[in-house]
Motif scaffolding. Structure first.
Motif, PDB file in Angstrom:
ATOM      1  N   PRO A 120       8.502  30.401 -49.115  1.00  0.00           N
ATOM      2  CA  PRO A 120       7.422  31.355 -48.836  1.00  0.00           C
ATOM      3  C   PRO A 120       6.357  31.382 -49.925  1.00  0.00           C
ATOM      4  CG  PRO A 120       9.427  32.510 -49.494  1.00  0.00           C
ATOM      5  CD  PRO A 120       9.801  31.071 -49.307  1.00  0.00           C
ATOM      6  N   LEU A 121       6.643  30.745 -51.071  1.00  0.00           N
ATOM      7  CA  LEU A 121       5.676  30.724 -52.173  1.00  0.00           C
ATOM      8  C   LEU A 121       4.636  29.613 -52.009  1.00  0.00           C
ATOM      9  CD1 LEU A 121       8.111  31.283 -55.202  1.00  0.00           C
ATOM     10  CD2 LEU A 121       6.770  32.987 -53.954  1.00  0.00           C
ATOM     11  N   LEU A 122       4.882  28.672 -51.114  1.00  0.00           N
ATOM     12  CA  LEU A 122       3.952  27.560 -50.927  1.00  0.00           C
ATOM     13  C   LEU A 122       2.647  28.028 -50.306  1.00  0.00           C
ATOM     14  CD1 LEU A 122       6.338  24.752 -49.628  1.00  0.00           C
ATOM     15  CD2 LEU A 122       5.221  24.840 -51.853  1.00  0.00           C
ATOM     16  N   THR A 123       1.554  27.386 -50.741  1.00  0.00           N
ATOM     17  CA  THR A 123       0.231  27.694 -50.208  1.00  0.00           C
ATOM     18  C   THR A 123      -0.419  26.408 -49.700  1.00  0.00           C
ATOM     19  OG1 THR A 123      -0.891  27.308 -52.314  1.00  0.00           O
ATOM     20  CG2 THR A 123      -0.025  29.536 -51.918  1.00  0.00           C
ATOM     21  N   GLN A 124      -1.564  26.563 -49.028  1.00  0.00           N
ATOM     22  CA  GLN A 124      -2.299  25.380 -48.581  1.00  0.00           C
ATOM     23  C   GLN A 124      -2.788  24.573 -49.778  1.00  0.00           C
ATOM     24  OE1 GLN A 124      -5.330  26.524 -45.774  1.00  0.00           O
ATOM     25  NE2 GLN A 124      -3.846  27.024 -44.184  1.00  0.00           N
ATOM     26  N   LYS A 125      -3.053  25.246 -50.877  1.00  0.00           N
ATOM     27  CA  LYS A 125      -3.445  24.543 -52.106  1.00  0.00           C
ATOM     28  C   LYS A 125      -2.329  23.611 -52.571  1.00  0.00           C
ATOM     29  CE  LYS A 125      -5.133  25.417 -56.812  1.00  0.00           C
ATOM     30  NZ  LYS A 125      -5.459  26.465 -57.824  1.00  0.00           N
ATOM     31  N   ASP A 126      -1.064  24.057 -52.429  1.00  0.00           N
ATOM     32  CA  ASP A 126       0.075  23.205 -52.787  1.00  0.00           C
ATOM     33  C   ASP A 126       0.154  21.990 -51.864  1.00  0.00           C
ATOM     34  OD1 ASP A 126       1.071  24.874 -54.888  1.00  0.00           O
ATOM     35  OD2 ASP A 126       1.899  26.219 -53.368  1.00  0.00           O
ATOM     36  N   MET A 127      -0.134  22.190 -50.587  1.00  0.00           N
ATOM     37  CA  MET A 127      -0.111  21.074 -49.636  1.00  0.00           C
ATOM     38  C   MET A 127      -1.176  20.049 -49.997  1.00  0.00           C
ATOM     39  SD  MET A 127       2.360  21.975 -47.555  1.00  0.00           S
ATOM     40  CE  MET A 127       3.073  22.577 -49.084  1.00  0.00           C
ATOM     41  N   ASP A 128      -2.370  20.531 -50.378  1.00  0.00           N
ATOM     42  CA  ASP A 128      -3.443  19.623 -50.778  1.00  0.00           C
ATOM     43  C   ASP A 128      -3.063  18.864 -52.048  1.00  0.00           C
ATOM     44  OD1 ASP A 128      -4.999  20.503 -48.635  1.00  0.00           O
ATOM     45  OD2 ASP A 128      -5.988  22.066 -49.831  1.00  0.00           O
ATOM     46  N   PHE A 129      -2.471  19.574 -53.012  1.00  0.00           N
ATOM     47  CA  PHE A 129      -2.032  18.918 -54.245  1.00  0.00           C
ATOM     48  C   PHE A 129      -1.017  17.822 -53.943  1.00  0.00           C
ATOM     49  CE2 PHE A 129       1.259  18.517 -57.499  1.00  0.00           C
ATOM     50  CZ  PHE A 129       0.508  18.110 -58.588  1.00  0.00           C
ATOM     51  N   PHE A 130      -0.091  18.121 -53.040  1.00  0.00           N
ATOM     52  CA  PHE A 130       0.932  17.143 -52.689  1.00  0.00           C
ATOM     53  C   PHE A 130       0.298  15.845 -52.178  1.00  0.00           C
ATOM     54  CE2 PHE A 130       3.393  15.366 -49.107  1.00  0.00           C
ATOM     55  CZ  PHE A 130       4.475  14.881 -49.800  1.00  0.00           C
ATOM     56  N   LEU A 131      -0.650  15.965 -51.276  1.00  0.00           N
ATOM     57  CA  LEU A 131      -1.297  14.775 -50.716  1.00  0.00           C
ATOM     58  C   LEU A 131      -2.108  14.039 -51.777  1.00  0.00           C
ATOM     59  CD1 LEU A 131      -2.468  16.278 -47.308  1.00  0.00           C
ATOM     60  CD2 LEU A 131      -0.523  14.752 -47.701  1.00  0.00           C
ATOM     61  N   ASP A 132      -2.823  14.797 -52.604  1.00  0.00           N
ATOM     62  CA  ASP A 132      -3.604  14.172 -53.683  1.00  0.00           C
ATOM     63  C   ASP A 132      -2.700  13.405 -54.638  1.00  0.00           C
ATOM     64  OD1 ASP A 132      -5.913  15.325 -52.658  1.00  0.00           O
ATOM     65  OD2 ASP A 132      -5.907  17.023 -54.069  1.00  0.00           O
ATOM     66  N   GLU A 133      -1.545  13.999 -54.932  1.00  0.00           N
ATOM     67  CA  GLU A 133      -0.634  13.392 -55.906  1.00  0.00           C
ATOM     68  C   GLU A 133      -0.006  12.123 -55.351  1.00  0.00           C
ATOM     69  OE1 GLU A 133       1.211  13.568 -59.807  1.00  0.00           O
ATOM     70  OE2 GLU A 133      -0.661  14.139 -58.839  1.00  0.00           O
ATOM     71  N   ILE A 134       0.374  12.128 -54.076  1.00  0.00           N
ATOM     72  CA  ILE A 134       0.906  10.906 -53.453  1.00  0.00           C
ATOM     73  C   ILE A 134      -0.139   9.793 -53.528  1.00  0.00           C
ATOM     74  CG2 ILE A 134       1.629   9.839 -51.268  1.00  0.00           C
ATOM     75  CD1 ILE A 134       3.849  11.513 -52.345  1.00  0.00           C
ATOM     76  N   GLU A 135      -1.378  10.136 -53.230  1.00  0.00           N
ATOM     77  CA  GLU A 135      -2.459   9.136 -53.301  1.00  0.00           C
ATOM     78  C   GLU A 135      -2.644   8.633 -54.727  1.00  0.00           C
ATOM     79  OE1 GLU A 135      -5.430  10.390 -49.621  1.00  0.00           O
ATOM     80  OE2 GLU A 135      -5.722  11.316 -51.588  1.00  0.00           O
ATOM     81  N   ARG A 136      -2.638   9.529 -55.690  1.00  0.00           N
ATOM     82  CA  ARG A 136      -2.845   9.144 -57.097  1.00  0.00           C
ATOM     83  C   ARG A 136      -1.742   8.234 -57.598  1.00  0.00           C
ATOM     84  NH1 ARG A 136      -1.469  10.444 -62.305  1.00  0.00           N
ATOM     85  NH2 ARG A 136       0.145  11.953 -61.695  1.00  0.00           N
ATOM     86  N   LEU A 137      -0.503   8.580 -57.242  1.00  0.00           N
ATOM     87  CA  LEU A 137       0.635   7.808 -57.759  1.00  0.00           C
ATOM     88  C   LEU A 137       0.810   6.463 -57.055  1.00  0.00           C
ATOM     89  CD1 LEU A 137       3.192  10.775 -58.009  1.00  0.00           C
ATOM     90  CD2 LEU A 137       2.083   9.594 -59.919  1.00  0.00           C
ATOM     91  N   GLY A 138       0.224   6.336 -55.867  1.00  0.00           N
ATOM     92  CA  GLY A 138       0.448   5.106 -55.098  1.00  0.00           C
ATOM     93  C   GLY A 138      -0.758   4.234 -54.871  1.00  0.00           C
ATOM     94  N   LYS A 139      -1.899   4.614 -55.460  1.00  0.00           N
ATOM     95  CA  LYS A 139      -3.141   3.897 -55.120  1.00  0.00           C
ATOM     96  C   LYS A 139      -3.177   2.464 -55.631  1.00  0.00           C
ATOM     97  CE  LYS A 139      -5.543   5.861 -59.155  1.00  0.00           C
ATOM     98  NZ  LYS A 139      -6.634   6.774 -59.575  1.00  0.00           N
ATOM     99  N   ASP A 140      -2.395   2.152 -56.691  1.00  0.00           N
ATOM    100  CA  ASP A 140      -2.462   0.808 -57.266  1.00  0.00           C
ATOM    101  C   ASP A 140      -1.325  -0.097 -56.822  1.00  0.00           C
ATOM    102  OD1 ASP A 140      -0.497   2.265 -58.564  1.00  0.00           O
ATOM    103  OD2 ASP A 140      -0.803   1.246 -60.508  1.00  0.00           O
ATOM    104  N   LEU A 141      -0.509   0.363 -55.879  1.00  0.00           N
ATOM    105  CA  LEU A 141       0.650  -0.441 -55.466  1.00  0.00           C
ATOM    106  C   LEU A 141       0.246  -1.527 -54.464  1.00  0.00           C
ATOM    107  CD1 LEU A 141       3.321   2.387 -55.000  1.00  0.00           C
ATOM    108  CD2 LEU A 141       3.003   0.841 -56.955  1.00  0.00           C
TER     109      LEU A 141
END
Length: 385
Positions: A364-385
């Motif tokens: 219940p503590l999750l927000t839409q901001k957390d969802m956006d961060f999650f997607l941004d982070e996946i992109e950041r960590l995987g962009k050079d693979l």
């Protein structure tokens, strides 16, 4: 009375005995039972194992005194996407993992009732004795809900015990909007439900619920120890719940749920469930707007399963080694997020599907901001693979 850690006789923990009875009654009512039985167990795996043992006792009560030597070959049926505790329980109880018959699932990961019916019939023709079907409401990986009404028809036809492993998905029963996912659950013989999952009750908090009103739970497990369960006490002996369980003293796990339920109410629990679905829906909508995210399937629950396709692999699905390369993406991104300490999200293969991420949205503590961060982070960590 001792502190909130022991419960076996009414005189030792009178408040907690009554508290457990109240909470179990409330959970059973959500399932659709006005009467029944149950107890809190140390986790969903234990709850599933209890159900298996009780079902076997109902079919063959002599197993309690005579053991396995006089029993026929028993068969258990569960889906290919069910929890591993079904096989663990079969091994622990001496039924054997080879006697757990795997039922096929549809494209969404739901048990196929026609295949269940065929496999039960086949098992009977081969001399085995089917006795237990373990359905799943909220599978671990895809969050699928087996079609309980149709499975109940098969169980009634063959006179088998129907168990519903709702450890993960049971909490949707609080939500008017989403309780349809467990349509037909009231027809089950037993249900396991873990409030410490979706409702975020403190670990551990896992309930086994039974429709039975014949005291099967006590008959199956009782040892009638005279130094604890004297038959000439001055109060109702049914309040001595210790002989219902394999354990003697148990932690008072019901206390966590009792306190939460009193604090936020059923409406508060429903809001938690609905918010989780809304957050998962938002996450999926945002994924579809971004290049590189590919859903395994449209989520039925709050399990969002997906592949991340790095820029170097986009548009190259026809390459001979594409699947091999894709299988390596999630483990590398997981390693990076763990070493950098930004997130912790699981991945796994499933059948012929190579490693994909499984984002489970329920806090219940999750927000839409957390969802956006999650997607941004996946992109950041995987962009050079």
């Amino acid at each position: 009375m001792e502190g909130p850690r022991l419960s076996y006789t009414y005189e030792v923990a009178p408040v907690f005995v009554l508290m457990e009875a109240e909470v179990l009654r409330g959970l059973r009512q959500l399932v659709g039972w006005t009467e029944g039985d149950g107890l809190f167990c140390p986790g969903g795996s234990a709850s599933n194992m209890y159900a298996m043992n009780i079902a076997r006792y109902q079919h063959f009560p002599e197993v309690k005194s005579q053991g396995l030597c006089g029993l026929p070959r028993l068969n258990i049926f569960t889906s290919s996407d069910s929890h591993y505790s079904v096989k663990k329980g079969a091994a622990f109880l001496g039924i054997g993992t080879d006697n757990v018959i795997i039922v096929e699932v549809d494209e969404g990961g739901r048990m196929i009732p026609d295949d269940l019916d065929e496999k039960i019939t086949l098992a009977k023709s081969q001399g085995a004795v089917p006795f237990f079907v373990s359905c799943t409401s909220g599978t671990t990986v895809r969050g699928a809900f087996d079609p309980l009404d149709l499975i109940a028809d098969v169980c009634e036809k063959h006179k088998l015990w129907m168990h519903v492993d709702a450890a993960w998905g049971g909490s949707v029963l609080f939500s008017k909007q989403h309780s349809h996912l467990l349509k037909g659950v009231y027809r089950a013989n037993s249900v396991s439900w873990n409030p410490h999952k979706m409702l975020v009750a403190g670990l551990q908090c896992s309930a086994l619920l039974l429709q039975d009103t014949t005291d099967l739970l006590r008959k199956c497990h009782s040892a009638n120890a005279t130094y604890l369960f004297q038959q000439d006490k001055f109060y109702d002996l049914n309040l001595d719940v210790g002989d219902k369980s394999v354990q003697c003293s148990r932690k008072v796990d019901c206390l966590k749920l009792w306190l939460m339920w009193k604090a936020v109410g059923s409406i508060g629990f429903a809001e938690r469930v609905d918010k989780a679905f809304n957050q998962a829906r938002y996450l999926v909508e945002q994924m579809k707007k971004r290049e590189g995210f590919h859903l395994l399937q449209e989520p039925e629950f709050v399990n969002v399963c997906f592949w991340f396709i790095p820029p170097s692999m986009r548009g190259k699905e026809g390459m001979a080694d594409y699947q091999d390369r894709l299988a390596k993406v999630a483990p590398v991104i997981k390693e990076r997020m763990m070493k950098q300490g930004t997130m912790m999200v699981g991945y796994q293969p499933l059948g012929n599907k190579v490693n994909f991420f499984r984002m489970v949205v329920f806090s219940p503590l999750l927000t839409q901001k957390d969802m956006d961060f999650f997607l941004d982070e996946i992109e950041r960590l995987g962009k050079d693979l």
